[in-house]
Design a protein around this motif. Structure first.
Motif, mmCIF file in Angstrom:
data_model
loop_
_atom_site.group_PDB
_atom_site.id
_atom_site.type_symbol
_atom_site.label_atom_id
_atom_site.label_comp_id
_atom_site.label_asym_id
_atom_site.label_seq_id
_atom_site.Cartn_x
_atom_site.Cartn_y
_atom_site.Cartn_z
ATOM 1 N N ARG A 284 -30.904 9.862 130.337
ATOM 2 C CA ARG A 284 -29.805 9.074 129.761
ATOM 3 C C ARG A 284 -30.275 7.646 129.484
ATOM 4 O O ARG A 284 -29.918 7.041 128.470
ATOM 5 C CB ARG A 284 -28.584 9.091 130.684
ATOM 6 C CG ARG A 284 -28.025 10.485 130.931
ATOM 7 C CD ARG A 284 -26.585 10.485 131.404
ATOM 8 N NE ARG A 284 -26.361 9.858 132.683
ATOM 9 C CZ ARG A 284 -26.434 10.475 133.856
ATOM 10 N NH1 ARG A 284 -26.779 11.758 133.909
ATOM 11 N NH2 ARG A 284 -26.171 9.827 134.990
ATOM 12 N N LYS A 285 -31.091 7.108 130.387
ATOM 13 C CA LYS A 285 -31.621 5.755 130.188
ATOM 14 C C LYS A 285 -32.559 5.705 128.982
ATOM 15 O O LYS A 285 -32.542 4.743 128.205
ATOM 16 C CB LYS A 285 -32.353 5.288 131.444
ATOM 17 C CG LYS A 285 -31.447 4.967 132.622
ATOM 18 C CD LYS A 285 -32.264 4.457 133.797
ATOM 19 C CE LYS A 285 -31.377 4.034 134.956
ATOM 20 N NZ LYS A 285 -32.166 3.530 136.106
ATOM 21 N N ILE A 286 -33.392 6.727 128.839
ATOM 22 C CA ILE A 286 -34.313 6.767 127.691
ATOM 23 C C ILE A 286 -33.526 6.818 126.387
ATOM 24 O O ILE A 286 -33.861 6.137 125.401
ATOM 25 C CB ILE A 286 -35.270 7.965 127.819
ATOM 26 C CG1 ILE A 286 -36.234 7.750 128.988
ATOM 27 C CG2 ILE A 286 -36.042 8.188 126.517
ATOM 28 C CD1 ILE A 286 -37.097 8.960 129.308
ATOM 29 N N ALA A 287 -32.457 7.617 126.361
ATOM 30 C CA ALA A 287 -31.622 7.692 125.161
ATOM 31 C C ALA A 287 -30.982 6.345 124.861
ATOM 32 O O ALA A 287 -30.952 5.891 123.703
ATOM 33 C CB ALA A 287 -30.550 8.759 125.336
ATOM 34 N N ALA A 288 -30.481 5.664 125.889
ATOM 35 C CA ALA A 288 -29.846 4.357 125.690
ATOM 36 C C ALA A 288 -30.848 3.348 125.134
ATOM 37 O O ALA A 288 -30.515 2.535 124.262
ATOM 38 C CB ALA A 288 -29.259 3.862 127.003
ATOM 39 N N THR A 336 -40.422 1.515 126.734
ATOM 40 C CA THR A 336 -41.753 2.135 126.777
ATOM 41 C C THR A 336 -41.695 3.595 127.214
ATOM 42 O O THR A 336 -42.617 4.362 126.955
ATOM 43 C CB THR A 336 -42.667 1.361 127.736
ATOM 44 O OG1 THR A 336 -42.147 1.466 129.079
ATOM 45 C CG2 THR A 336 -42.742 -0.105 127.337
ATOM 46 N N LYS A 337 -40.603 3.982 127.868
ATOM 47 C CA LYS A 337 -40.515 5.354 128.352
ATOM 48 C C LYS A 337 -40.044 6.282 127.236
ATOM 49 O O LYS A 337 -39.207 5.907 126.410
ATOM 50 C CB LYS A 337 -39.569 5.437 129.545
ATOM 51 C CG LYS A 337 -40.102 4.717 130.778
ATOM 52 C CD LYS A 337 -39.200 4.947 131.982
ATOM 53 C CE LYS A 337 -39.800 4.302 133.222
ATOM 54 N NZ LYS A 337 -38.960 4.523 134.424
ATOM 55 N N ALA A 368 -37.683 9.162 117.594
ATOM 56 C CA ALA A 368 -38.746 8.179 117.826
ATOM 57 C C ALA A 368 -39.034 8.019 119.318
ATOM 58 O O ALA A 368 -40.116 7.540 119.703
ATOM 59 C CB ALA A 368 -38.355 6.830 117.221
ATOM 60 N N ALA A 369 -38.066 8.424 120.154
ATOM 61 C CA ALA A 369 -38.263 8.385 121.613
ATOM 62 C C ALA A 369 -38.669 9.751 122.150
ATOM 63 O O ALA A 369 -38.567 10.009 123.356
ATOM 64 C CB ALA A 369 -36.987 7.913 122.297
#
Length: 501
Positions: A284-288, A336-337, A368-369
């Motif tokens: 969820r943090k990576i998506a945010a 960066t994650k 892109a993530a």
């Protein structure tokens, strides 16, 4: 030429998936009656215009169904079908029912009719969201007084009773198996006389109205889910009032026909905390971190929107200052994650023309993530059940944050409470539930507002949802109509004062 333009607009609309065209069968060579107006509504009804669903807001916007309480533009409670109310003790309220009010079917408004409507709402499945977590005991004391007992000291009760989902209809409206038929059953200045499925509805002036008599004789409401078709209806004059003109169509329409209304509405990406991917806080943090709000606002909304600093936007003027006062922390994200190629499905709907474009941009940003993203985009009526059942990893929703009571606690409980009836993210946190319950117990004013912002912070800390932007809705009005209501709360559109030149 005008007829050919209309045909061309319709042809273009039908070339798009899941679109609608406003009144494609209307013979525009015939003059419209001076006292008739035509309205292009954004979404078709989902439950046959039952007041116990979100369809209630159509009945309210057409001024056919009314509630005990009305909310002013500043969210203060004022009389409607109740002329007075008082809190007798911490758990008991009494409401005085307006005398001389007749339902459209000829029956008389009294305390028994009021108690019946409210009781039907309490027994509805699902309940109107304003009643999430609320238990009430409703008693008709006599013909003109209703007593309501609450399970806790609820300072918001009068405001709750302003929700269009708690509209008061004639006892004859309520059928077996929970079905509600609103035709000819309201108390407003306009009587609903025809429901043509998900195509249109017709209303006529009710001359027995208890208040100011309506200027207009007939309202024809047609459902036009496709935003481009709604814009075409405004341009060609086949609609007098148009809900939610897409930003992309502004340049094609005379600016004198457009009115921008700041809305307490947030475009939000709900993350499904029970999905195989977003049940992990790290995902969820990576998506945010991947979401670029500025790009969405610049590209899709052409800067006709505000970047979301939280769930509650600038239309609630107190929210921002309180965030600063209490030291609400901006969420720290690590760009960066990356994900590891996790596959996710994002759902949204076509009824709001900008949302598919938002979905396309979010797809690029999340890819892109290192997410693999699939989009599922349909009309809202076709996708709502799947969304509520948690069948998407994420869902993009344009969500009104104070739609029901002028207070955001009901929205937050509905969307983020463990028992919330509109919990698209399948989110459940005892900590958040406790914070929302605490907020709901606070009196109206600064204490309640601070508790609301504290609950908002807990929701955001869990990344239950990613608020993207706060919308400004663009309403279209032809030059032949006057005094159309431009209502940020989306409760009013046509009322007794609306007229034609």
């Amino acid at each position: 030429m005008r007829f050919n333009s209309i045909k061309l607009a319709c042809a273009l609309a039908f070339a798009l998936p899941l679109t609608g065209c406003f009144d494609s069968k209307t013979d525009t060579s015939e003059p419209v009656a001076k006292s008739e107006i035509r309205v292009a509504m954004m979404q078709p009804p989902r439950t046959g215009l039952s007041p116990l669903s979100d369809d209630a807001f159509k009945l309210s916007r057409w001024s056919t169904a009314e509630t005990l309480i009305n909310l002013t533009p500043t969210s203060e409670a004022e009389p409607m079908l109740a002329t007075d109310w008082k809190q007798v003790d911490p758990l008991t309220w009494q409401f005085t029912i307006r005398q001389g009010v007749t339902f459209h079917d000829g029956s008389v408004l009294d305390a028994n009719a009021v108690a019946n409507s409210l009781q039907k709402a309490l027994l509805a499945a699902p309940k109107p969201r304003i009643l999430d977590g609320i238990d009430l005991e409703i008693i008709a004391l006599d013909q003109s007084h209703v007593e309501i007992k609450t399970s806790f000291n609820d300072p918001l009760l009068p405001s709750r009773l302003s929700s269009p989902q708690l509209s008061i209809l004639s006892t004859n409206a309520y059928k077996e198996n929970g079905r509600v038929v609103p035709t000819g059953m309201g108390t407003g200045p306009f009587e609903l006389v025809e429901i043509n499925g998900t195509t249109s509805a017709k209303l006529t002036r009710f001359d027995g109205y208890w208040g100011e008599k309506a200027n207009i004789e007939t309202v024809i409401a047609e459902y036009v889910p496709n935003g481009f078709a709604r814009a075409a209806a405004l341009r060609t004059g086949t609609a007098d009032v148009v809900e939610a003109v897409p930003v992309s169509q502004i340049a094609t329409i005379d600016s004198e026909l457009l009115y921008e209304v700041a809305m307490p509405r947030t475009n939000t990406l709900y993350l499904n905390s029970k999905s195989g991917v977003f049940n992990q806080l790290e995902m969820r943090k990576i998506a945010a971190a991947a979401v670029d709000r500025k790009q969405i606002i610049n590209t899709v909304y052409e800067n006709h929107a505000d970047i979301a600093e939280g769930l509650l936007g600038p239309a609630l003027a107190w929210a921002g200052p309180i965030r600063t006062e209490v030291g609400a922390e901006a969420l720290v994200v690590d760009n960066t994650k990356k994900a590891n190629g996790e596959k996710i499905v994002i759902g949204t709907f076509t009824d709001r023309a900008e949302l598919p474009e938002v979905a396309a941009l979010l797809k690029q940003q999340l890819e892109a993530a290192a997410f693999q993203v699939e989009l599922d985009i349909r009309e809202y009526a076709q996708i709502e059940n799947d969304a509520l059942a948690g069948r998407f990893d994420a869902f993009i929703l344009s969500r009104a944050t104070v739609l029901d009571s002028g207070d955001p606690v009901a929205y937050m409980m509905s969307d983020f409470g463990c028992e919330g009836s509109f919990n698209l993210g399948q989110f459940c946190s005892e900590d958040v539930d406790n914070a929302l319950t605490h907020a709901d117990l606070q009196p109206l004013g600064p204490l309640r507002q601070k508790a609301i912002i504290a609950a908002e912070q807990k929701i955001l800390n869990d990344y239950a949802a990613i608020p993207l932007l706060h919308e400004r809705v663009i309403q279209g009005e032809s030059t032949r109509v006057v005094d159309v209501v431009r209502d940020p709360s989306e409760r009013r559109l046509i009322n007794a004062s609306t007229k034609v030149n």
